[in-house]
Design a protein around this motif. Structure first.
Motif, PDB file in Angstrom:
ATOM      1  N   HIS A 162       6.089  31.328 -10.046  1.00  0.00           N
ATOM      2  CA  HIS A 162       7.173  30.357 -10.215  1.00  0.00           C
ATOM      3  C   HIS A 162       6.813  29.527 -11.441  1.00  0.00           C
ATOM      4  CE1 HIS A 162      10.596  27.923  -8.962  1.00  0.00           C
ATOM      5  NE2 HIS A 162       9.895  26.878  -9.358  1.00  0.00           N
ATOM      6  N   MET A 163       7.684  29.558 -12.445  1.00  0.00           N
ATOM      7  CA  MET A 163       7.346  29.016 -13.755  1.00  0.00           C
ATOM      8  C   MET A 163       7.846  27.588 -13.949  1.00  0.00           C
ATOM      9  SD  MET A 163       5.682  31.366 -15.411  1.00  0.00           S
ATOM     10  CE  MET A 163       5.556  33.085 -15.940  1.00  0.00           C
ATOM     11  N   GLY A 164       7.110  26.838 -14.759  1.00  0.00           N
ATOM     12  CA  GLY A 164       7.541  25.549 -15.258  1.00  0.00           C
ATOM     13  C   GLY A 164       7.481  25.557 -16.765  1.00  0.00           C
ATOM     14  N   GLN A 165       8.265  24.691 -17.402  1.00  0.00           N
ATOM     15  CA  GLN A 165       8.320  24.661 -18.869  1.00  0.00           C
ATOM     16  C   GLN A 165       7.494  23.489 -19.399  1.00  0.00           C
ATOM     17  OE1 GLN A 165      11.926  23.373 -21.106  1.00  0.00           O
ATOM     18  NE2 GLN A 165      12.010  25.504 -21.802  1.00  0.00           N
ATOM     19  N   PHE A 166       6.598  23.789 -20.330  1.00  0.00           N
ATOM     20  CA  PHE A 166       5.739  22.785 -20.962  1.00  0.00           C
ATOM     21  C   PHE A 166       5.664  23.092 -22.447  1.00  0.00           C
ATOM     22  CE2 PHE A 166       4.512  23.433 -16.610  1.00  0.00           C
ATOM     23  CZ  PHE A 166       4.409  22.147 -16.097  1.00  0.00           C
ATOM     24  N   TYR A 167       6.150  22.158 -23.258  1.00  0.00           N
ATOM     25  CA  TYR A 167       6.184  22.347 -24.717  1.00  0.00           C
ATOM     26  C   TYR A 167       6.884  23.667 -25.073  1.00  0.00           C
ATOM     27  CZ  TYR A 167       4.591  21.343 -29.480  1.00  0.00           C
ATOM     28  OH  TYR A 167       4.536  21.047 -30.827  1.00  0.00           O
ATOM     29  N   GLY A 168       7.856  24.026 -24.274  1.00  0.00           N
ATOM     30  CA  GLY A 168       8.593  25.259 -24.492  1.00  0.00           C
ATOM     31  C   GLY A 168       7.985  26.480 -23.821  1.00  0.00           C
ATOM     32  N   TRP A 169       6.689  26.419 -23.472  1.00  0.00           N
ATOM     33  CA  TRP A 169       6.030  27.545 -22.816  1.00  0.00           C
ATOM     34  C   TRP A 169       6.486  27.666 -21.372  1.00  0.00           C
ATOM     35  CZ3 TRP A 169       3.271  30.797 -25.723  1.00  0.00           C
ATOM     36  CH2 TRP A 169       2.578  30.321 -26.849  1.00  0.00           C
ATOM     37  N   GLU A 170       6.653  28.907 -20.907  1.00  0.00           N
ATOM     38  CA  GLU A 170       6.838  29.166 -19.485  1.00  0.00           C
ATOM     39  C   GLU A 170       5.458  29.404 -18.878  1.00  0.00           C
ATOM     40  OE1 GLU A 170       9.608  28.935 -17.760  1.00  0.00           O
ATOM     41  OE2 GLU A 170      10.824  28.488 -19.529  1.00  0.00           O
ATOM     42  N   ARG A 171       5.089  28.515 -17.968  1.00  0.00           N
ATOM     43  CA  ARG A 171       3.727  28.486 -17.459  1.00  0.00           C
ATOM     44  C   ARG A 171       3.733  28.593 -15.937  1.00  0.00           C
ATOM     45  NH1 ARG A 171      -0.474  23.639 -19.165  1.00  0.00           N
ATOM     46  NH2 ARG A 171      -2.337  24.661 -18.377  1.00  0.00           N
ATOM     47  N   PRO A 172       2.871  29.408 -15.312  1.00  0.00           N
ATOM     48  CA  PRO A 172       2.902  29.532 -13.855  1.00  0.00           C
ATOM     49  C   PRO A 172       2.522  28.227 -13.158  1.00  0.00           C
ATOM     50  CG  PRO A 172       1.625  31.314 -14.857  1.00  0.00           C
ATOM     51  CD  PRO A 172       1.866  30.298 -15.923  1.00  0.00           C
ATOM     52  N   LEU A 173       3.375  27.801 -12.224  1.00  0.00           N
ATOM     53  CA  LEU A 173       3.061  26.652 -11.381  1.00  0.00           C
ATOM     54  C   LEU A 173       2.324  27.093 -10.121  1.00  0.00           C
ATOM     55  CD1 LEU A 173       6.454  24.720 -11.625  1.00  0.00           C
ATOM     56  CD2 LEU A 173       4.400  24.383 -13.009  1.00  0.00           C
ATOM     57  N   TYR A 174       2.780  28.194  -9.558  1.00  0.00           N
ATOM     58  CA  TYR A 174       2.121  28.799  -8.399  1.00  0.00           C
ATOM     59  C   TYR A 174       2.632  30.227  -8.288  1.00  0.00           C
ATOM     60  CZ  TYR A 174       6.568  27.598  -6.163  1.00  0.00           C
ATOM     61  OH  TYR A 174       7.889  27.477  -5.868  1.00  0.00           O
ATOM     62  N   PHE A 175       2.002  31.006  -7.433  1.00  0.00           N
ATOM     63  CA  PHE A 175       2.323  32.428  -7.300  1.00  0.00           C
ATOM     64  C   PHE A 175       2.760  32.755  -5.875  1.00  0.00           C
ATOM     65  CE2 PHE A 175      -0.312  32.300 -11.041  1.00  0.00           C
ATOM     66  CZ  PHE A 175       0.181  33.311 -11.858  1.00  0.00           C
ATOM     67  N   GLY A 176       3.488  33.857  -5.753  1.00  0.00           N
ATOM     68  CA  GLY A 176       3.750  34.430  -4.443  1.00  0.00           C
ATOM     69  C   GLY A 176       5.092  34.120  -3.829  1.00  0.00           C
ATOM     70  N   LYS A 177       5.914  33.305  -4.506  1.00  0.00           N
ATOM     71  CA  LYS A 177       7.263  33.050  -4.005  1.00  0.00           C
ATOM     72  C   LYS A 177       8.250  33.361  -5.126  1.00  0.00           C
ATOM     73  CE  LYS A 177       6.937  29.475  -0.409  1.00  0.00           C
ATOM     74  NZ  LYS A 177       7.682  30.179   0.613  1.00  0.00           N
TER      75      LYS A 177
END
Length: 796
Positions: free
Chosen positions: A436-451
């Motif tokens: 599950h991704m979040g956006q930081f400085y334009g990057w898509e970054r994993p917040l957590y996995f498995g859902k």
């Protein structure tokens, strides 16, 4: 005959709205008596003149609140100082809640208000009805009353600011359009106008709706876009006697108050209407956009429910005036990264009048003194990734930002527009793992996995609780992979690299090649500009790892400090991936991949080969478990990741990393560290050179001599179901001692945890209470890390 333009001015303010007038006034107050303001049309044209001009002091951070409190004080003071009435009406504001989550939200705001010294009180639906008799109170669960809020007259405030500025020597030139901005080697030199050229040392760009285009004249990125903003005005109606408080029904996206005996009903609808560049041309002065009843109709239905008197009211007009919005909903203030001497004061996101007094003061302070009066990093003009200055991205994002104006501040909430702008090297692998991704400085970054489904946002135990628990457990009991690839990476090379970093960094930068160095980057006030880790690769080569959101700001800071040094600074962020392999099984996995990293000492780095991939492994840990941050070429990341996971490592996201960071008491920029805090105050003086020689060293020496102590504490909450989010007041013996700054559930210690700032010394083991939405939760203070205080796990 009109007054001719001067040939030179120390500072040229461009734009005659609230921000321009306030900045000019404060420049004059600070002694810049030759400052001038240029306005293409007339003062207050564009957006300021049609502002609803509400002044609500409370914001989500102490310093934004402090800034608006300054505005309130200024507007009151201006009347005495200049004799110009500013139309200040202080009738308070009433925020009602019609859902349980909104009630939690407004009670969190009430708790914040107490921490910031603002009067606010929870009241019942019945009491709310007494304060607003025309309101239909059906469905209202409760409310918060803020008696000190009010509103002003936009034109009168600007007239007072201009009068005050003129009395101190500043000059205003209306009907004077800027046609070009002159620069030389990246520095401001002057402005070209319809009435001639003015040379100058600095420009304050307060151009509102036209800021993106104005910034481009000087080669600067200013990601702001106008949207349509609506409010309804009625003719006088029965029941409106005198002035009323502002009524906020944010569940219905509405704000309501009296206006000339009638009603003003404004909205921040869930998705606004963007205005394409070029629609608002230079002739758009005191203009409005066409009424759009189809767009406003859903808001009108909600307003009719809340205000039955509207049904028979005679409509005066549906005002549609443009406002400018930024990609994150906060204004831009300060010097740009691209152009020295170009300062932004724009993108006000519909809070221009409330913010204008304090924001103008801070902008003038930044021009005169080189920094804002207090930390305003959240509004820094250098915070946006270049990708956000794309017009398609702005056209998608700005309407959503308008709609978030009245959002409930759920933990974990992410924006949905302008996504997928920058992908990590392992993007496809993470998506395959259910990230599950979040956006930081334009990057898509994993917040957590498995859902894979979207979580239901809530204030109690989050949907991702078990997922994050599993990732922390993997790092604690086996091995986890934390992706640090979006961290900025700046290579410093050249014969003066060491001398330069000894000057700009407070840490022990003279260590031998093969060393990893944690260091604060300080300003002359001894407070944080950044905190970074550096790897010394050779005598003349360092690699600096800076925060994801800080790369533009930090690169500009180092670039400007590098004048006179023989070196080169290179942004190599996207050339490399960084994977943190952490946990007791990390060493086994490294050996299975063909690289024995055991010989690398703590805070050392060395080259190696893992799974056939050349890497540089640095032994340090941001999560408190043993392991390495492993740098490889971005193109090799997939090979390395696949080999690690096949050997038993589990991918882990940002939420797990944050939880583990807080348990370890590691401070972070924007939370525990900012430009109001020194290393001494943050408990990080152990990582600074006592011999001095770096920027800010004298201030630290003075604080040590004065016995200044760290005011950062760790907290463990008793109630396992408590969910602190940050900024909660901390109480000791019925008085506010400080506030939380970073919060999470601490999975390794089995309870909610927090870091916080306190205003006075507190004993280790002290019992305090944390105010979460006006419920007090017991907690224990620890001076130091809650987990593994001696660091044995990560040094093993």
């Amino acid at each position: 005959m009109s007054t001719p333009l001067p040939s030179h001015a120390s500072v040229v303010v461009i734009g005659g709205g609230i921000m321009g007038c306030s900045t000019l006034y404060h420049l004059a107050q600070m002694g810049v008596s030759d400052a001038i303001l240029l306005e293409r049309n007339a003062l207050t044209s564009g957006t300021t003149w049609h502002s609803a001009a509400q002044v609500r002091a409370l914001r989500h951070s102490r310093n934004l609140t402090r800034m608006i409190q300054y505005s309130v004080d200024l507007y009151a003071r201006l009347e005495e100082e200049t004799g110009q009435n500013v139309g200040w009406i202080q009738k308070g504001s009433l925020s009602i809640a019609t859902t349980p989550d909104r009630l939690t939200h407004v009670k969190r705001q009430e708790a914040l208000a107490h921490a910031y010294g603002i009067e606010a009180a929870s009241i019942s639906a019945g009491e709310a009805k007494e304060r607003w008799p025309l309101m239909n109170a059906d469905g209202v669960l409760g409310a918060v009353w803020s008696p000190d809020d009010g509103r002003v007259s936009p034109s009168d405030v600007c007239a007072a600011l201009v009068k005050g500025a003129k009395s101190l020597g500043a000059k205003i030139f209306e009907r004077t359009g800027v046609t070009g901005i002159l620069t030389d080697q990246g520095r401001i030199k002057g402005v070209e106008t319809t009435r001639g050229t003015v040379m100058c040392d600095a420009i304050a760009l307060c151009t509102g709706l036209w800021s993106r285009e104005a910034g481009a004249m000087a080669g600067a990125e200013v990601p702001a876009l106008a949207c349509e903003h609506f409010y309804l005005l009625t003719k006088p109606i029965d029941g409106i006697v005198g002035n009323t408080p502002t009524l906020s029904d944010h569940d219905s996206h509405l704000y309501i108050r009296d206006d000339s005996g009638g009603l003003l009903v404004g909205c921040f609808e869930p998705m606004g209407k963007p205005i394409a560049p070029g629609v608002l041309n230079e002739s758009f002065e005191f203009g409005l956009l066409p009424e759009d009843w189809d767009h406003f109709e859903p808001m009108m239905e909600l307003a009719l429910n809340r205000l039955p008197a509207l049904e028979t009211a005679e409509v005066k007009m549906l005002l549609n005036g443009p406002e400018s919005f930024t990609p994150d909903g906060t204004f831009m203030l300060g010097e740009t990264a691209e152009t020295r001497g170009l300062f932004l004061g724009c993108g006000m996101n519909s809070v221009g009048l409330a913010s204008g007094g304090g924001a103008g003061m801070n902008l003038a302070h930044a021009i005169v003194h080189g920094h804002t009066a207090y930390d305003l990093t959240e509004a820094d003009a250098k915070r946006f990734a270049p990708v956000f200055n794309n017009i398609d991205h702005l056209m998608a994002r700005a309407p959503e930002i308008l709609g978030t104006h009245y959002d409930i501040a759920y933990p974990g909430k992410q924006l949905v527009t302008a996504r997928g702008l920058r992908a990590l090297p392992l993007d496809s692998e993470y998506k395959a793992a259910g990230a599950h991704m979040g956006q930081f400085y334009g990057w898509e970054r994993p917040l957590y996995f498995g859902k894979t489904e979207e979580p239901t946002l809530r204030f109690d135990k989050p949907d991702w609780f078990a997922n994050v628990a599993a990732e922390v457990r993997a790092a604690h009991e086996a091995a986890a992979i934390f992706d640090a690839s979006p961290f900025g990476k700046i290579d410093v090379t050249g014969p003066d690299a060491e001398a330069f970093l000894l000057k700009t960094c407070a840490g022990f930068m003279g260590r031998a090649p093969g060393s990893v160095i944690y260091t604060a980057v300080l300003n002359a006030r001894g407070t944080f500009e950044s905190d970074i880790t550096a790897q010394r690769i050779a005598d003349d080569h360092y690699r600096l790892f800076v925060g994801t959101n800080a790369i533009k700001r930090d690169l500009a800071w180092f670039t400007r400090a590098a004048e006179g040094f023989d070196l080169r600074l290179s942004d190599v962020t996207e050339d490399y991936a960084v994977l943190g392999l952490m946990g007791p099984e990390a060493a086994r996995i490294a050996r299975e991949l063909g690289g024995n990293l055991d010989g690398i000492g703590y805070f050392k780095h060395a080259g190696a080969t893992l799974a056939g991939v050349p890497v540089r492994a640095a032994r340090l840990s941001y999560v408190g478990e043993a392991g390495w941050e492993i740098t490889c070429k971005a193109a090799d990341a997939a090979t390395l990741y696949t080999a690690m996971t096949r050997a038993g490592a589990t991918p882990a996201g940002l939420f797990a990393q944050t939880s583990m960071r807080i348990e370890k008491g590691f401070c972070a920029m924007g939370h525990e560290l900012d430009s109001d805090v020194t290393p001494v105050q943050a408990g990080l003086d152990f990582a600074t050179r006592k011999t001095g020689g770096f920027t800010g060293a004298e201030v630290l020496a003075e604080q040590r001599d004065a016995g200044v102590a760290s005011h950062v504490i760790s907290l463990a909450l008793d109630d396992l179901d408590a969910v602190p989010l940050g900024h909660e007041p901390i109480y000791l013996d019925d008085r506010i001692l400080g506030q939380t700054s970073s919060c999470a559930f601490g999975y390794r210690i089995g309870r909610p945890v927090a870091l916080g700032h306190v205003s006075e010394p507190v004993a280790d083991g002290a019992r305090v209470q944390v105010d979460i939405a006006r419920t007090l939760y017991d907690a224990t203070v620890t001076l130091g890390p809650l987990y593994d205080p001696d660091g044995e796990r990560m040094k093993a």
